[in-house]
Write a protein that holds these residues in place. Structure first.
Motif, PDB file in Angstrom:
ATOM      1  N   SER A 216      36.154  48.517  39.100  1.00 62.70           N
ATOM      2  CA  SER A 216      36.949  48.346  38.853  1.00 62.70           C
ATOM      3  C   SER A 216      37.944  49.107  37.325  1.00 62.70           C
ATOM      4  O   SER A 216      39.430  49.922  37.497  1.00 62.70           O
ATOM      5  CB  SER A 216      37.617  46.374  37.925  1.00 62.70           C
ATOM      6  OG  SER A 216      36.483  46.982  36.954  1.00 62.70           O
ATOM      7  N   SER A 220      41.421  51.736  38.332  1.00 58.68           N
ATOM      8  CA  SER A 220      42.284  51.504  37.044  1.00 58.68           C
ATOM      9  C   SER A 220      43.192  52.275  37.470  1.00 58.68           C
ATOM     10  O   SER A 220      44.029  52.984  37.056  1.00 58.68           O
ATOM     11  CB  SER A 220      42.082  50.510  36.136  1.00 58.68           C
ATOM     12  OG  SER A 220      41.759  49.247  36.325  1.00 58.68           O
ATOM     13  N   GLU A 227      51.068  46.406  41.915  1.00 59.74           N
ATOM     14  CA  GLU A 227      50.038  44.091  42.416  1.00 59.74           C
ATOM     15  C   GLU A 227      51.807  43.750  43.008  1.00 59.74           C
ATOM     16  O   GLU A 227      52.557  44.750  43.264  1.00 59.74           O
ATOM     17  CB  GLU A 227      50.796  43.764  40.656  1.00 59.74           C
ATOM     18  CG  GLU A 227      50.941  42.482  40.852  1.00 59.74           C
ATOM     19  CD  GLU A 227      51.446  41.584  39.522  1.00 59.74           C
ATOM     20  OE1 GLU A 227      51.409  41.063  38.977  1.00 59.74           O
ATOM     21  OE2 GLU A 227      51.079  42.540  38.111  1.00 59.74           O
ATOM     22  N   VAL A 240      48.586  42.236  47.016  1.00 60.70           N
ATOM     23  CA  VAL A 240      47.783  42.487  45.941  1.00 60.70           C
ATOM     24  C   VAL A 240      48.171  41.533  44.666  1.00 60.70           C
ATOM     25  O   VAL A 240      49.701  41.317  44.696  1.00 60.70           O
ATOM     26  CB  VAL A 240      47.874  43.610  45.162  1.00 60.70           C
ATOM     27  CG1 VAL A 240      47.049  43.995  44.497  1.00 60.70           C
ATOM     28  CG2 VAL A 240      47.855  44.723  46.113  1.00 60.70           C
ATOM     29  N   LEU A 243      44.136  42.570  39.979  1.00 59.73           N
ATOM     30  CA  LEU A 243      42.708  43.536  39.379  1.00 59.73           C
ATOM     31  C   LEU A 243      42.502  42.968  38.515  1.00 59.73           C
ATOM     32  O   LEU A 243      42.828  43.085  37.851  1.00 59.73           O
ATOM     33  CB  LEU A 243      43.327  44.456  39.783  1.00 59.73           C
ATOM     34  CG  LEU A 243      42.012  46.004  39.669  1.00 59.73           C
ATOM     35  CD1 LEU A 243      40.798  45.644  40.841  1.00 59.73           C
ATOM     36  CD2 LEU A 243      42.189  46.774  40.067  1.00 59.73           C
ATOM     37  N   THR A 247      37.118  41.427  40.540  1.00 61.90           N
ATOM     38  CA  THR A 247      37.357  41.786  42.601  1.00 61.90           C
ATOM     39  C   THR A 247      38.678  41.603  41.492  1.00 61.90           C
ATOM     40  O   THR A 247      39.680  41.906  41.095  1.00 61.90           O
ATOM     41  CB  THR A 247      37.331  39.554  42.235  1.00 61.90           C
ATOM     42  OG1 THR A 247      38.379  39.019  42.065  1.00 61.90           O
ATOM     43  CG2 THR A 247      35.604  39.357  42.511  1.00 61.90           C
ATOM     44  N   THR A 248      39.849  41.950  43.354  1.00 65.74           N
ATOM     45  CA  THR A 248      40.727  42.181  43.850  1.00 65.74           C
ATOM     46  C   THR A 248      41.480  40.785  45.133  1.00 65.74           C
ATOM     47  O   THR A 248      40.478  40.487  45.681  1.00 65.74           O
ATOM     48  CB  THR A 248      40.818  43.186  44.404  1.00 65.74           C
ATOM     49  OG1 THR A 248      40.384  44.833  43.977  1.00 65.74           O
ATOM     50  CG2 THR A 248      42.316  43.120  44.684  1.00 65.74           C
ATOM     51  N   GLN A 259      39.352  36.100  47.096  1.00 69.23           N
ATOM     52  CA  GLN A 259      38.926  37.160  46.932  1.00 69.23           C
ATOM     53  C   GLN A 259      38.155  38.404  46.846  1.00 69.23           C
ATOM     54  O   GLN A 259      36.852  37.919  47.672  1.00 69.23           O
ATOM     55  CB  GLN A 259      38.492  36.657  45.231  1.00 69.23           C
ATOM     56  CG  GLN A 259      39.396  35.764  44.672  1.00 69.23           C
ATOM     57  CD  GLN A 259      38.729  35.339  43.491  1.00 69.23           C
ATOM     58  OE1 GLN A 259      37.412  35.551  42.475  1.00 69.23           O
ATOM     59  NE2 GLN A 259      39.606  34.123  42.865  1.00 69.23           N
ATOM     60  N   ASN A 262      35.488  44.185  43.563  1.00 70.34           N
ATOM     61  CA  ASN A 262      35.934  45.981  43.653  1.00 70.34           C
ATOM     62  C   ASN A 262      35.074  46.862  44.058  1.00 70.34           C
ATOM     63  O   ASN A 262      35.475  47.970  44.939  1.00 70.34           O
ATOM     64  CB  ASN A 262      35.767  45.566  41.232  1.00 70.34           C
ATOM     65  CG  ASN A 262      37.171  44.504  41.690  1.00 70.34           C
ATOM     66  OD1 ASN A 262      37.821  44.639  42.227  1.00 70.34           O
ATOM     67  ND2 ASN A 262      37.046  44.556  40.439  1.00 70.34           N
ATOM     68  N   VAL A 265      36.219  47.393  47.650  1.00 71.25           N
ATOM     69  CA  VAL A 265      37.016  47.477  47.639  1.00 71.25           C
ATOM     70  C   VAL A 265      37.646  49.055  47.529  1.00 71.25           C
ATOM     71  O   VAL A 265      37.799  49.907  48.390  1.00 71.25           O
ATOM     72  CB  VAL A 265      38.180  46.861  46.971  1.00 71.25           C
ATOM     73  CG1 VAL A 265      39.762  47.615  46.830  1.00 71.25           C
ATOM     74  CG2 VAL A 265      38.435  45.726  46.874  1.00 71.25           C
ATOM     75  N   ASN A 434      44.982  40.852  34.170  1.00 70.29           N
ATOM     76  CA  ASN A 434      45.242  41.566  35.622  1.00 70.29           C
ATOM     77  C   ASN A 434      45.530  43.238  34.818  1.00 70.29           C
ATOM     78  O   ASN A 434      45.892  43.382  34.263  1.00 70.29           O
ATOM     79  CB  ASN A 434      46.726  41.445  35.587  1.00 70.29           C
ATOM     80  CG  ASN A 434      47.248  41.937  37.702  1.00 70.29           C
ATOM     81  OD1 ASN A 434      46.358  42.472  38.128  1.00 70.29           O
ATOM     82  ND2 ASN A 434      48.676  41.412  37.881  1.00 70.29           N
TER      83      ASN A 434
END
Length: 445
Positions: A216, A220, A227, A240, A243, A247-248, A259, A262, A265, A434
């Motif tokens: 995550s 980021s 989003e 999306v 985040l 999870t995403t 979900q 991460n 992902v 988020n």
């Protein structure tokens, strides 16, 4: 100096048990009083005897008192026997085992602990002061880093991790100073060098949690999506929603919330359909072998050029795919704006218009089951049978021509349904902060 000061006591203690005493020298000509004083002094020094009393008459030693075990009584007798000038020994020491309710050893240990605590009290005060100052400086460091990182385009999670890492570093310096002041230099070095080992152990124990959290942080930092973007991750396509630190969250095209961890992902291939709104679609159409390929291509390109949802740049293409069993297969490529139009609806509209154009232009659309085509028809002769003829079945009514509208009622327009799906995503509930949206407090500061 008298002989008592030159005397040597070869008594030894091993594991709390006395060993046989060696020879005790007094003087070449020892007097009874000197023998008594020397033996009594040794017995008192050992602390193994209760109220020891020594009497000597003409070299005969009388021993009285109490002790806890036979070994100590035997040791006292050997001590007197090895003393110079002793003729005989009368060992009258009584063996009295210690009662279980004897708290003297406990009081001695408590007394030692009290003395040790009083000796360490100044050091404890200094250590508490250093720890308190370290905690204050750590809080200040976290606050300063938070304010300094707000100006940078970083996610809230990344700013929080960096700020707390700085505060933890200041706190570790304080702990290191406390250990150095306490004289535990080796322990301090072990603590500083062992933080990596501790992190390794925690990483193994909480591998999945740590992996998702670090993923995550990297997501980021890299920001492969925002989003509301339409993405495809791990064979899941959706918008999306948020985040979190674990999870995403995606809202799929059929309205389901998914979900994805991460870590999955971060390690998967991410297809972002929103970063470039233009999208290319294709489909295949088959024409008969007796039809002109060039003419079919021109008809198809004309339909694509007149369609309002098809982009002129990049230009559409109509290419020969292959030669099938009964058809020549053409592959149609075209581009559309995925942000405005739904590619499924546009594709349906284009296929419908091309089919109508082929019918109007006399281009056949045979299926693969038709092995032989008859462009001039097949002659049919009816043979009448004896008896009454059966009534003929009603003829099928030819369907009306395809409507010329760009989108039919069934296609419900060509616009994208992204806004409806995003509205469903906003109305659904999810847990966790988020990380794709900066916190309001951070923005306001």
């Amino acid at each position: 100096m008298d002989g008592s000061e030159d005397a040597q006591v070869p008594a030894k203690v091993s594991d709390g048990k006395p060993e046989p005493a060696g020879k005790v020298e007094v003087q070449p000509v020892a007097k009874d009083d000197q023998i008594r004083q020397r033996i009594a002094s040794i017995l008192k020094t050992t602390s193994w005897f209760g109220e020891p009393k020594v009497t000597v008459q003409d070299g005969i030693v009388f021993l009285k008192g109490t002790t806890e075990n036979d070994e100590s009584k035997q040791w006292a007798g050997d001590l007197a026997k090895n003393t110079e000038g002793v003729v005989a020994i009368v060992n009258q020491i009584e063996v009295t085992p210690t009662t279980v309710w004897n708290f003297d050893p406990t009081f001695q240990v408590l007394d030692e602990l009290t003395r040790s605590f009083l000796r360490l009290l100044p050091l404890i005060v200094v250590a508490l002061v250093v720890i308190a100052l370290s905690w204050i400086f750590a809080r200040l460091t976290v606050s300063v880093l938070r304010r300094g990182l707000v100006r940078r385009s970083l996610s809230h999670l990344l700013r929080e991790v960096m700020a707390r890492a700085g505060g933890m570093l200041v706190m570790l310096v304080g702990v290191y100073l406390v250990l150095r002041i306490a004289g535990l230099t080796q322990l301090a070095l072990t603590l500083v060098g062992g933080t990596g080992l501790i992190g390794l152990v925690l990483g193994i124990a909480f591998r999945d949690i740590t992996e998702n959290f670090l993923a995550s942080v990297f997501l980021s930092l890299q920001q492969p999506f925002r989003e509301g973007d339409l993405v495809e991750v791990a064979n899941v396509t959706g918008y999306v929603q948020r985040l979190t630190s674990r999870t995403t969250v995606l809202m799929t095209l059929d309205g389901n919330q998914v979900q994805i961890p991460n870590s999955t992902v971060f390690k998967s291939t991410i297809r972002n359909f929103t970063s470039n709104p233009n999208r290319r679609e294709d489909f295949m159409v088959g024409i008969g072998y007796d039809d002109s390929i060039t003419f079919a291509q021109e008809v198809t390109l004309k339909v694509l050029a007149e369609h309002p949802a098809i982009l002129n740049e990049p230009e559409p293409l109509v290419l020969v795919e292959n030669l099938g069993p009964s058809t020549v297969n053409l592959r149609v490529y075209f581009w559309l704006d995925g942000g405005r139009h739904s590619w499924a609806k546009v594709k349906s509209s284009v296929i419908r218009h091309i089919k109508r154009a082929f019918q109007d232009s006399g281009i056949s659309l045979p299926d693969e089951a038709r092995e032989v085509t008859f462009p001039h028809g097949v002659p049919v002769r009816m043979i009448e049978r004896e008896g009454a003829a059966e009534p003929a079945e009603p003829a099928l009514v030819k369907p009306t021509a395809e409507p010329e509208t760009v989108a039919t009622k069934a296609e419900a327009g060509l616009q994208s349904e992204a806004s409806e799906i995003k509205e469903q995503a906003r109305s659904s509930w999810t847990t966790g902060e988020n990380l794709l949206t900066p916190s309001s407090s951070a923005d306001s500061s």
